[in-house]
Design a protein around this motif. Structure first.
Motif, PDB file in Angstrom:
ATOM      1  N   CYS A   5       0.846  -1.198   0.000  1.00  0.00           N
ATOM      2  CA  CYS A   5       0.000   0.000   0.000  1.00  0.00           C
ATOM      3  C   CYS A   5       0.882   1.250   0.000  1.00  0.00           C
ATOM      4  O   CYS A   5       2.067   1.211   0.342  1.00  0.00           O
ATOM      5  N   CYS A   6       0.271   2.398  -0.358  1.00  0.00           N
ATOM      6  CA  CYS A   6       1.040   3.634  -0.490  1.00  0.00           C
ATOM      7  C   CYS A   6       1.704   4.019   0.820  1.00  0.00           C
ATOM      8  O   CYS A   6       2.789   4.607   0.823  1.00  0.00           O
ATOM      9  N   GLN A 140      -6.550  13.170   3.808  1.00  0.00           N
ATOM     10  CA  GLN A 140      -7.052  13.067   2.446  1.00  0.00           C
ATOM     11  C   GLN A 140      -6.570  11.810   1.728  1.00  0.00           C
ATOM     12  O   GLN A 140      -7.156  11.421   0.719  1.00  0.00           O
ATOM     13  N   GLU A 141      -5.506  11.178   2.221  1.00  0.00           N
ATOM     14  CA  GLU A 141      -4.940  10.032   1.515  1.00  0.00           C
ATOM     15  C   GLU A 141      -5.879   8.830   1.576  1.00  0.00           C
ATOM     16  O   GLU A 141      -6.727   8.717   2.469  1.00  0.00           O
ATOM     17  N   ASP A 142      -5.697   7.898   0.638  1.00  0.00           N
ATOM     18  CA  ASP A 142      -6.548   6.714   0.570  1.00  0.00           C
ATOM     19  C   ASP A 142      -6.472   5.880   1.847  1.00  0.00           C
ATOM     20  O   ASP A 142      -7.473   5.302   2.277  1.00  0.00           O
ATOM     21  N   TYR A 143      -5.276   5.801   2.464  1.00  0.00           N
ATOM     22  CA  TYR A 143      -5.150   4.966   3.656  1.00  0.00           C
ATOM     23  C   TYR A 143      -5.825   5.587   4.875  1.00  0.00           C
ATOM     24  O   TYR A 143      -5.905   4.953   5.924  1.00  0.00           O
ATOM     25  N   MET A 145      -9.013   6.543   4.746  1.00  0.00           N
ATOM     26  CA  MET A 145     -10.434   6.530   4.407  1.00  0.00           C
ATOM     27  C   MET A 145     -11.329   6.197   5.603  1.00  0.00           C
ATOM     28  O   MET A 145     -12.365   6.834   5.817  1.00  0.00           O
ATOM     29  N   TYR A 178     -17.971   6.163   1.846  1.00  0.00           N
ATOM     30  CA  TYR A 178     -16.716   5.521   2.232  1.00  0.00           C
ATOM     31  C   TYR A 178     -16.963   4.208   2.968  1.00  0.00           C
ATOM     32  O   TYR A 178     -16.291   3.200   2.716  1.00  0.00           O
TER      33      TYR A 178
END
Length: 204
Positions: A5-6, A140-143, A145, A178
Motif C-alpha cells: 500500500c502507499c 485526504q490520503e486513501d489509507y 479513508m 466511504y
C-alpha cells in the motif's frame, strides 16, 4: 507477507510530520530510520547535511517521544496497538497543555498532533466543528479513508447540534459512501451514516 500500500512503500512517513525549524515547511521522518540516528527530511530544505545544526530536529523528536505514551493510551488506539498499563491519568492534562508546544513543532498530519486535537475537541465541545474540520483537511490520503469517514460522522453530529443540517447531510453522505466501499452497505457504520443523512435532510 509484504504490504504494497502507499503508506507502507513510502520512504518517508507522512504520519510523522514535523515543522522544519529552519523554514517552517513540513519535514517527515524516514519510514525505516537508521538504528544510530533518526533523521527528519524537510520537503523544502532537503535531507540533513553533515555539520548542519539539527537542534530543532532533536527537540522535535524529544517532544514526540515525550507525548507518545499518552497518545498511545487514547481509546481509539486500544485495538491498534498495545496500550501501556502504567499510563498515569495525570499525564492527560499535561499532554493537553502541550497542544501549543506541539503546534510549534508538529504538523497537523502528525498522528500525535491529531490525538492532541481530538483531546482538545473532547474537552471543549464548543470547538468541535472547527477542530473536526481541521483534522479532516489533513486526512485526504486513501489509507485514511476509515478515519476520514468516522470524522465525517462526528462532524455531522456536531453540525446538527449547531443547526447546520445541510452541511451535516453532506458530511453523512460522504461518510456513508466511504463505509460502503470499506465494509459494505449492510455494515452498522454505513447504516448509521445513511440514517443520519436522512435525519439531517428532514431537519432542514
Amino acid at each position: 507477507f509484504t504490504c504494497g500500500c502507499c503508506r507502507c512503500v513510502e520512504v518517508l512517513d507522512p504520519a510523522r510530520a514535523f515543522k522544519c525549524g529552519d523554514c517552517g515547511t513540513e519535514a517527515l521522518a524516514r519510514a525505516q530510520p537508521d538504528a544510530d540516528e533518526e533523521e527528519l527530511v524537510c520537503q523544502s530544505c532537503g535531507p540533513e547535511e553533515p555539520g548542519r545544526d539539527r537542534g530543532w530536529a532533536l527537540r522535535a523528536l524529544q517532544l514526540e517521544a515525550k507525548l507518545t505514551p499518552w497518545a498511545r493510551s487514547r481509546p481509539w488506539f486500544s485495538t491498534l496497538a498495545k496500550v501501556r498499563d502504567d499510563v498515569d491519568e495525570d499525564e492527560a492534562p499535561e499532554a493537553q497543555a502541550s497542544l501549543v508546544e506541539g503546534e510549534g513543532v508538529l504538523s497537523d498530519r502528525h498522528w500525535i498532533m491529531d490525538a492532541l486535537l481530538a483531546a482538545r475537541g473532547e474537552s471543549h465541545p464548543q470547538l468541535a466543528i472547527q477542530i473536526l474540520q481541521r483534522r479532516l483537511r489533513v486526512h485526504q490520503e486513501d489509507y485514511c479513508m476509515t478515519l476520514r469517514a468516522r470524522l465525517q460522522v462526528s462532524l455531522a453530529k456536531a453540525l446538527c447540534r449547531d443547526g447546520q443540517h445541510g452541511a451535516a447531510r453532506e458530511a453523512c453522505v460522504e461518510a456513508a459512501k466511504y463505509f460502503a466501499i470499506l465494509f459494505g452497505d449492510d455494515h452498522p457504520e454505513h447504516l448509521e451514516a445513511a440514517t443520519l443523512a436522512q435525519i439531517a435532510s428532514r431537519s432542514k
